[in-house]
Motif scaffolding. Structure first.
Motif, PDB file in Angstrom:
ATOM      1  N   PHE A 260      -5.507   3.059   3.393  1.00 10.66           N
ATOM      2  CA  PHE A 260      -5.567   4.116   4.120  1.00 10.66           C
ATOM      3  C   PHE A 260      -4.466   3.729   5.322  1.00 10.66           C
ATOM      4  CE2 PHE A 260      -9.494   3.276   2.079  1.00 10.66           C
ATOM      5  CZ  PHE A 260      -9.744   4.497   1.644  1.00 10.66           C
ATOM      6  N   VAL A 261      -3.669   4.928   5.463  1.00  8.19           N
ATOM      7  CA  VAL A 261      -2.681   4.408   6.493  1.00  8.19           C
ATOM      8  C   VAL A 261      -2.398   5.797   7.370  1.00  8.19           C
ATOM      9  CG1 VAL A 261      -0.322   3.392   6.793  1.00  8.19           C
ATOM     10  CG2 VAL A 261      -1.569   2.815   4.722  1.00  8.19           C
ATOM     11  N   ALA A 262      -2.204   5.335   8.374  1.00 12.97           N
ATOM     12  CA  ALA A 262      -1.600   6.500   9.459  1.00 12.97           C
ATOM     13  C   ALA A 262      -0.707   6.113  10.744  1.00 12.97           C
ATOM     14  CB  ALA A 262      -3.021   7.345   9.932  1.00 12.97           C
ATOM     15  N   PRO A 263       0.320   6.658  11.078  1.00 10.39           N
ATOM     16  CA  PRO A 263       1.071   6.392  12.255  1.00 10.39           C
ATOM     17  C   PRO A 263       0.457   6.819  13.395  1.00 10.39           C
ATOM     18  CG  PRO A 263       1.744   8.750  11.377  1.00 10.39           C
ATOM     19  CD  PRO A 263       0.584   8.142  10.383  1.00 10.39           C
TER      20      PRO A 263
ATOM     21  N   THR B 258      -2.121  -3.589  11.563  1.00 14.86           N
ATOM     22  CA  THR B 258      -0.692  -2.507  12.093  1.00 14.86           C
ATOM     23  C   THR B 258       0.328  -3.262  11.624  1.00 14.86           C
ATOM     24  OG1 THR B 258      -0.805  -3.912  14.120  1.00 14.86           O
ATOM     25  CG2 THR B 258      -2.235  -2.130  13.929  1.00 14.86           C
ATOM     26  N   PHE B 259       1.344  -2.270  11.374  1.00 13.82           N
ATOM     27  CA  PHE B 259       2.662  -2.695  11.097  1.00 13.82           C
ATOM     28  C   PHE B 259       3.566  -1.840  11.757  1.00 13.82           C
ATOM     29  CE2 PHE B 259       0.150  -2.393   7.057  1.00 13.82           C
ATOM     30  CZ  PHE B 259       0.364  -3.867   6.648  1.00 13.82           C
ATOM     31  N   PRO B 260       4.891  -2.566  12.071  1.00 17.25           N
ATOM     32  CA  PRO B 260       5.993  -1.496  12.761  1.00 17.25           C
ATOM     33  C   PRO B 260       6.261  -0.360  12.105  1.00 17.25           C
ATOM     34  CG  PRO B 260       6.705  -3.906  12.500  1.00 17.25           C
ATOM     35  CD  PRO B 260       5.291  -3.912  11.725  1.00 17.25           C
ATOM     36  N   SER B 261       6.308   0.720  12.558  1.00 16.88           N
ATOM     37  CA  SER B 261       6.867   2.143  11.682  1.00 16.88           C
ATOM     38  C   SER B 261       8.282   2.264  11.726  1.00 16.88           C
ATOM     39  CB  SER B 261       6.203   3.085  12.578  1.00 16.88           C
ATOM     40  OG  SER B 261       6.616   4.428  12.087  1.00 16.88           O
ATOM     41  N   PRO B 262       8.662   2.560  10.486  1.00 13.39           N
ATOM     42  CA  PRO B 262      10.105   3.095  10.331  1.00 13.39           C
ATOM     43  C   PRO B 262      10.528   4.086  10.878  1.00 13.39           C
ATOM     44  CG  PRO B 262       8.804   3.684   8.420  1.00 13.39           C
ATOM     45  CD  PRO B 262       7.913   3.094   9.295  1.00 13.39           C
TER      46      PRO B 262
ATOM     47  N   LEU C 127       2.140   1.921  12.163  1.00 15.28           N
ATOM     48  CA  LEU C 127       1.253   2.193  11.136  1.00 15.28           C
ATOM     49  C   LEU C 127       0.033   1.324  11.338  1.00 15.28           C
ATOM     50  CD1 LEU C 127       3.839   2.436   8.136  1.00 15.28           C
ATOM     51  CD2 LEU C 127       3.199   4.233   9.931  1.00 15.28           C
ATOM     52  N   ILE C 128      -1.273   1.892  11.456  1.00 16.07           N
ATOM     53  CA  ILE C 128      -2.354   1.320  11.409  1.00 16.07           C
ATOM     54  C   ILE C 128      -3.047   1.649   9.848  1.00 16.07           C
ATOM     55  CG2 ILE C 128      -3.865   3.485  12.325  1.00 16.07           C
ATOM     56  CD1 ILE C 128      -5.270   1.585  13.968  1.00 16.07           C
ATOM     57  N   ALA C 129      -3.485   0.571   9.470  1.00 14.32           N
ATOM     58  CA  ALA C 129      -4.039   0.627   8.052  1.00 14.32           C
ATOM     59  C   ALA C 129      -5.108  -0.020   7.885  1.00 14.32           C
ATOM     60  CB  ALA C 129      -2.862  -0.226   7.096  1.00 14.32           C
ATOM     61  N   LEU C 130      -6.137   0.615   6.833  1.00 18.74           N
ATOM     62  CA  LEU C 130      -7.247  -0.067   6.142  1.00 18.74           C
ATOM     63  C   LEU C 130      -6.521  -0.511   4.643  1.00 18.74           C
ATOM     64  CD1 LEU C 130      -9.891   2.255   7.383  1.00 18.74           C
ATOM     65  CD2 LEU C 130      -9.064   0.423   8.611  1.00 18.74           C
ATOM     66  N   ASN C 131      -7.127  -1.886   4.556  1.00 17.22           N
ATOM     67  CA  ASN C 131      -6.541  -2.310   3.209  1.00 17.22           C
ATOM     68  C   ASN C 131      -7.726  -3.047   2.540  1.00 17.22           C
ATOM     69  OD1 ASN C 131      -5.483  -5.183   1.741  1.00 17.22           O
ATOM     70  ND2 ASN C 131      -4.587  -3.366   1.152  1.00 17.22           N
TER      71      ASN C 131
END
Length: 258
Positions: free
Chosen positions: A132-135, A209-213, A220-224
């Motif tokens: 589940f991912v969202a910027p 969280t990940f850097p956004s392209p 990018l905030i994510a639930l894995n």
């Protein structure tokens, strides 16, 4: 000057099980990429893909010492996996900034925690992953507060409970009133959190969280969510996690760019 990340994980598993996890497509898919094609054969390649994130890389296998070491290279980056009985050591060379170094150290600690959990509780069973991912315009440190602090968690995921340090037990009451408890497999300062989920067949939920392209100030905030076995992901829990992430994003947007 390039940077190096080195992490180590103790795992209650045999050398053979650890070797399988580091040298075969099925083993690597149990903790590394979501889809892996190719075993670690010296001179060959291994394809690593995260379909939900739109990321795919092909690594060259430059060294294999059976039952002991695998070396993978992507461009100027070099990943070394070394095995001793009950221990795996990972070294990532070729990082170029403090943020990249800190982010990869956290990511690898989480990945090795997933490896350890899978081997200790689900050995021989294939892992499946749902993202589940969202910027959002927020720093990784600010997002981490919402991953761990009890009052912040009440804004989006849990009615009660908080997340303490790595290795400790935790208990949450989720937004729908259901319990979520288990062990904190990783709580990386200002970064990622990995939680075992006892009530869901000892699955794993990782908050990241990940850097956004798209923009340097966006992440990018994510639930894995990792589960083992052929059973489908429960729709009720999937909707709960999806709506929880939507609440978090709305809340972070209302707070402005933290």
């Amino acid at each position: 000057m390039t940077r190096v990340v080195s992490v180590r994980q103790v795992v209650s598993a045999s050398r053979e099980a650890l070797w399988h996890a580091c040298s075969t497509a099925r083993g690597l898919a149990a903790w590394q990429a979501d889809v892996v094609v190719g075993d670690a054969v010296e001179g060959g390649t291994v394809s690593l893909t995260w379909p939900a994130l739109g990321i795919s890389v092909t690594a060259r296998v430059t060294e294999v010492v059976p039952q002991e070491k695998v070396v993978l290279e992507v461009g100027s980056a070099r990943l070394t996996l070394e095995i001793d009985p009950g221990v795996i050591r990972l070294t990532h060379e070729g990082l170029h900034s403090d943020d990249e170094e800190d982010g990869m150290r956290s990511a690898w600690r989480v990945a090795l925690a997933v490896l350890g959990h899978g081997l200790e509780h689900h050995q021989g069973v294939d892992r499946r992953v749902r993202w589940f991912v969202a910027p959002v315009r927020a720093t990784h440190g600010f997002a981490h507060v919402y991953f761990t602090d009890a009052s912040a968690l009440r804004q989006w995921l849990a009615r009660a409970g908080g997340i303490a340090g790595t290795g400790e037990d935790y208990q949450l009451e989720l937004a729908d009133g259901s319990p979520m408890s288990g062990r904190i497999l990783g709580n990386m300062p200002d970064r990622d959190v990995a939680l075992s989920w006892t009530e869901d067949h000892n699955s794993l939920l990782v908050l990241r969280t990940f850097p956004s392209p798209r923009h340097p100030e966006e992440r990018l905030i994510a639930l894995n969510w990792s589960r083992w076995g052929s059973e489908a992901f429960p729709e009720a829990k999937s909707r709960l996690l999806e709506s929880s992430l939507e609440r978090l994003v709305r809340h972070l947007k209302s707070r402005g760019n933290a």
